[in-house]
Write a protein that holds these residues in place. Structure first.
Motif, PDB file in Angstrom:
ATOM      1  N   LEU A 209      15.763  25.165 -27.029  1.00 41.89           N
ATOM      2  CA  LEU A 209      16.868  24.879 -27.947  1.00 41.89           C
ATOM      3  C   LEU A 209      17.894  23.939 -27.312  1.00 41.89           C
ATOM      4  N   PRO A 210      18.284  24.120 -26.049  1.00 39.04           N
ATOM      5  CA  PRO A 210      19.189  23.129 -25.435  1.00 39.04           C
ATOM      6  C   PRO A 210      18.622  21.714 -25.461  1.00 39.04           C
ATOM      7  N   ASP A 211      17.289  21.600 -25.352  1.00 34.04           N
ATOM      8  CA  ASP A 211      16.666  20.274 -25.437  1.00 34.04           C
ATOM      9  C   ASP A 211      16.871  19.671 -26.827  1.00 34.04           C
ATOM     10  N   LEU A 212      16.753  20.502 -27.864  1.00 31.60           N
ATOM     11  CA  LEU A 212      16.962  20.017 -29.233  1.00 31.60           C
ATOM     12  C   LEU A 212      18.412  19.583 -29.424  1.00 31.60           C
TER      13      LEU A 212
ATOM     14  N   GLN B 173      18.883  16.233 -27.788  1.00 33.89           N
ATOM     15  CA  GLN B 173      18.247  15.136 -28.519  1.00 33.89           C
ATOM     16  C   GLN B 173      19.080  14.737 -29.739  1.00 33.89           C
ATOM     17  N   ILE B 174      19.614  15.720 -30.442  1.00 25.31           N
ATOM     18  CA  ILE B 174      20.448  15.443 -31.622  1.00 25.31           C
ATOM     19  C   ILE B 174      21.742  14.741 -31.220  1.00 25.31           C
ATOM     20  N   LYS B 175      22.376  15.234 -30.162  1.00 21.01           N
ATOM     21  CA  LYS B 175      23.693  14.710 -29.777  1.00 21.01           C
ATOM     22  C   LYS B 175      23.606  13.369 -29.057  1.00 21.01           C
ATOM     23  N   ASP B 176      22.456  13.093 -28.434  1.00 17.77           N
ATOM     24  CA  ASP B 176      22.299  11.810 -27.744  1.00 17.77           C
ATOM     25  C   ASP B 176      22.249  10.639 -28.728  1.00 17.77           C
ATOM     26  N   GLU B 177      21.748  10.902 -29.945  1.00 15.85           N
ATOM     27  CA  GLU B 177      21.644   9.849 -30.953  1.00 15.85           C
ATOM     28  C   GLU B 177      22.135  10.390 -32.290  1.00 15.85           C
ATOM     29  N   PRO B 178      23.444  10.514 -32.450  1.00 11.25           N
ATOM     30  CA  PRO B 178      24.020  11.115 -33.656  1.00 11.25           C
ATOM     31  C   PRO B 178      23.583  10.394 -34.932  1.00 11.25           C
ATOM     32  N   GLY B 179      23.130  11.181 -35.908  1.00 12.78           N
ATOM     33  CA  GLY B 179      22.763  10.629 -37.201  1.00 12.78           C
ATOM     34  C   GLY B 179      21.377  10.028 -37.286  1.00 12.78           C
ATOM     35  N   LYS B 180      20.653   9.965 -36.180  1.00 20.19           N
ATOM     36  CA  LYS B 180      19.325   9.347 -36.197  1.00 20.19           C
ATOM     37  C   LYS B 180      18.283  10.253 -36.850  1.00 20.19           C
ATOM     38  N   TYR B 181      18.440  11.565 -36.666  1.00 24.93           N
ATOM     39  CA  TYR B 181      17.379  12.483 -37.058  1.00 24.93           C
ATOM     40  C   TYR B 181      17.681  13.196 -38.374  1.00 24.93           C
ATOM     41  N   ASN B 182      16.603  13.758 -38.945  1.00 24.57           N
ATOM     42  CA  ASN B 182      16.695  14.508 -40.200  1.00 24.57           C
ATOM     43  C   ASN B 182      16.420  15.987 -39.962  1.00 24.57           C
TER      44      ASN B 182
ATOM     45  N   LYS C 241      28.032  24.017 -35.339  1.00 19.73           N
ATOM     46  CA  LYS C 241      28.244  24.771 -34.098  1.00 19.73           C
ATOM     47  C   LYS C 241      28.024  23.907 -32.858  1.00 19.73           C
ATOM     48  N   ILE C 242      27.111  22.931 -32.943  1.00 19.42           N
ATOM     49  CA  ILE C 242      26.833  22.102 -31.765  1.00 19.42           C
ATOM     50  C   ILE C 242      27.575  20.764 -31.831  1.00 19.42           C
ATOM     51  N   ASP C 243      28.364  20.578 -32.909  1.00 23.79           N
ATOM     52  CA  ASP C 243      29.075  19.327 -33.126  1.00 23.79           C
ATOM     53  C   ASP C 243      28.093  18.152 -33.159  1.00 23.79           C
ATOM     54  N   GLY C 244      27.009  18.346 -33.923  1.00 27.40           N
ATOM     55  CA  GLY C 244      25.981  17.322 -34.029  1.00 27.40           C
ATOM     56  C   GLY C 244      25.891  16.754 -35.435  1.00 27.40           C
ATOM     57  N   LYS C 245      25.196  15.642 -35.580  1.00 26.39           N
ATOM     58  CA  LYS C 245      25.007  15.004 -36.875  1.00 26.39           C
ATOM     59  C   LYS C 245      23.526  14.735 -37.106  1.00 26.39           C
ATOM     60  N   ALA C 246      23.057  15.079 -38.314  1.00 23.94           N
ATOM     61  CA  ALA C 246      21.685  14.794 -38.729  1.00 23.94           C
ATOM     62  C   ALA C 246      21.672  14.744 -40.251  1.00 23.94           C
ATOM     63  N   GLU C 247      20.736  13.995 -40.811  1.00 28.66           N
ATOM     64  CA  GLU C 247      20.639  13.849 -42.257  1.00 28.66           C
ATOM     65  C   GLU C 247      19.842  14.999 -42.867  1.00 28.66           C
ATOM     66  N   HIS C 248      20.342  15.514 -43.960  1.00 31.03           N
ATOM     67  CA  HIS C 248      19.659  16.591 -44.666  1.00 31.03           C
ATOM     68  C   HIS C 248      18.605  16.026 -45.615  1.00 31.03           C
TER      69      HIS C 248
END
Length: 322
Positions: free
Chosen positions: A138-141, A144-153, A173-180
């Motif tokens: 989970l820390p790896d996930l 990955q999300i926070k290294d490239e904000p908004g890149k992933y879905n 909770k992780i202060d991350g960004k991803a597209e729904h």
């Protein structure tokens, strides 16, 4: 005047006695349990298991009917409008009770007026990653999300579902960004993860767990306060550094507003005994569910608490179908 006072006193005495008598004779005819989802949903499966056992224990048929549509609100409205005599019951779940009232503002019923009878199960979700995931934990996930904000879905089973809100809460909770990316069914979520169309989902266990053995989907953590017995090799999210994050899904039986307490208590007792049956326990676990018998008071507290949490998040996200 004396006759009126006497009549009033007799009514006050007889009313609770009548309710007790009604519960003692219940059921005296077939009972309908409305499932507000399609027949293929796991909710329908566990309802049929419990209904069959109730029929055997109480000597009257408990008939399961399906009335899907509009996020479970069509079937819920049908059952809520039933006579409060115990012969029209409703199976409902976290999303329908907590989120649907926000999405559908003009409902013909109020979910908080439905009478909680018995909780059949309460299970966590699982944070699952697909073939686009580069790590193993989970820390790896999170990285990955926070290294490239908004890149992933991330995938859900539809706008405004608990899977949707669970994914968004995880990002919060992780202060991350991803597209729904919403899908129509859990099977489509699994395909999207396997194909790499989405990075992750905070998903129903039954949706993704069958793919863990092949490695095409990786289970990273469950979303309860502690490890889930059926996936005990996976850590809880809190063990992986995600504090105060919990997504748990309940399924329970409700009655229309005004259902007598005596009938509700009788059904709670019978259903709890059924849930403790080893055969029922085995049947639930076979599809990734865990029977969780609790008192009516405990179940009502869960319903109320979840309505505040998930209803509040849905409002904050300005979710609506209107």
């Amino acid at each position: 005047m004396k006759k009126l006072i006497l009549a009033t006193a007799l009514f006050a005495v007889m009313s609770p006695l009548s309710a007790i008598s009604q519960a003692a004779d219940y059921p005296s005819k077939p009972v309908t349990i409305t499932v507000p989802f399609g027949a293929g949903a796991s909710i329908g499966s566990i309802t049929r298991i419990v209904a069959d056992k109730l029929s055997a224990r109480l000597g009257q048929p408990f008939v399961v009917e399906y009335k899907p549509g509009a996020g479970g609100t069509i079937g819920s409205a049908h059952a809520a409008a039933g006579k409060p005599d115990g012969y029209s019951l409703l199976v409902s779940a976290t999303g329908t009770m907590s989120i649907a009232p926000v999405l559908y503002e003009n409902l013909s019923y109020k979910s908080d007026e439905l009478v909680p009878i018995a909780q059949m199960m309460r299970v966590p979700f699982v944070i699952a990653a697909g073939t686009g995931f580069k790590g193993s934990t989970l820390p790896d996930l999170v990285k990955q999300i926070k290294d490239e904000p908004g890149k992933y879905n991330f995938a859900s089973t539809g706008n405004g579902t608990l899977v949707h809100l669970g994914g968004q809460l995880f990002l919060n909770k992780i202060d991350g960004k991803a597209e729904h990316v919403p899908y129509a069914a859990g099977s489509e979520v699994a395909v999207a993860l396997i194909s790499g169309d989405v990075l992750f989902s905070v998903a129903n266990i039954s949706t993704v767990a069958p793919h863990f053995a092949t490695g095409r989907i990786k289970g990273l953590a469950t979303t309860g306060p502690e490890r889930f017995p059926l996936l005990s090799d996976l850590p809880a999210a809190s063990e992986s550094g995600i504090k105060d994050f919990a997504v748990r899904h309940y399924v329970g039986i409700f009655g229309p507003p005004g259902l007598p307490t005596e009938i509700a208590e009788k059904l709670n007792k019978e259903i709890n005994e059924i849930l403790r049956d080893p055969d029922v326990d085995k049947a639930f676990k076979a599809q990734g569910d865990l029977p969780t018998p609790v008192s009516r008071e405990t179940f009502a507290q869960t319903v109320s608490s979840d309505a505040k949490i998930w209803g509040g998040l849905a409002r904050k996200m300005n979710l609506s179908t209107n």
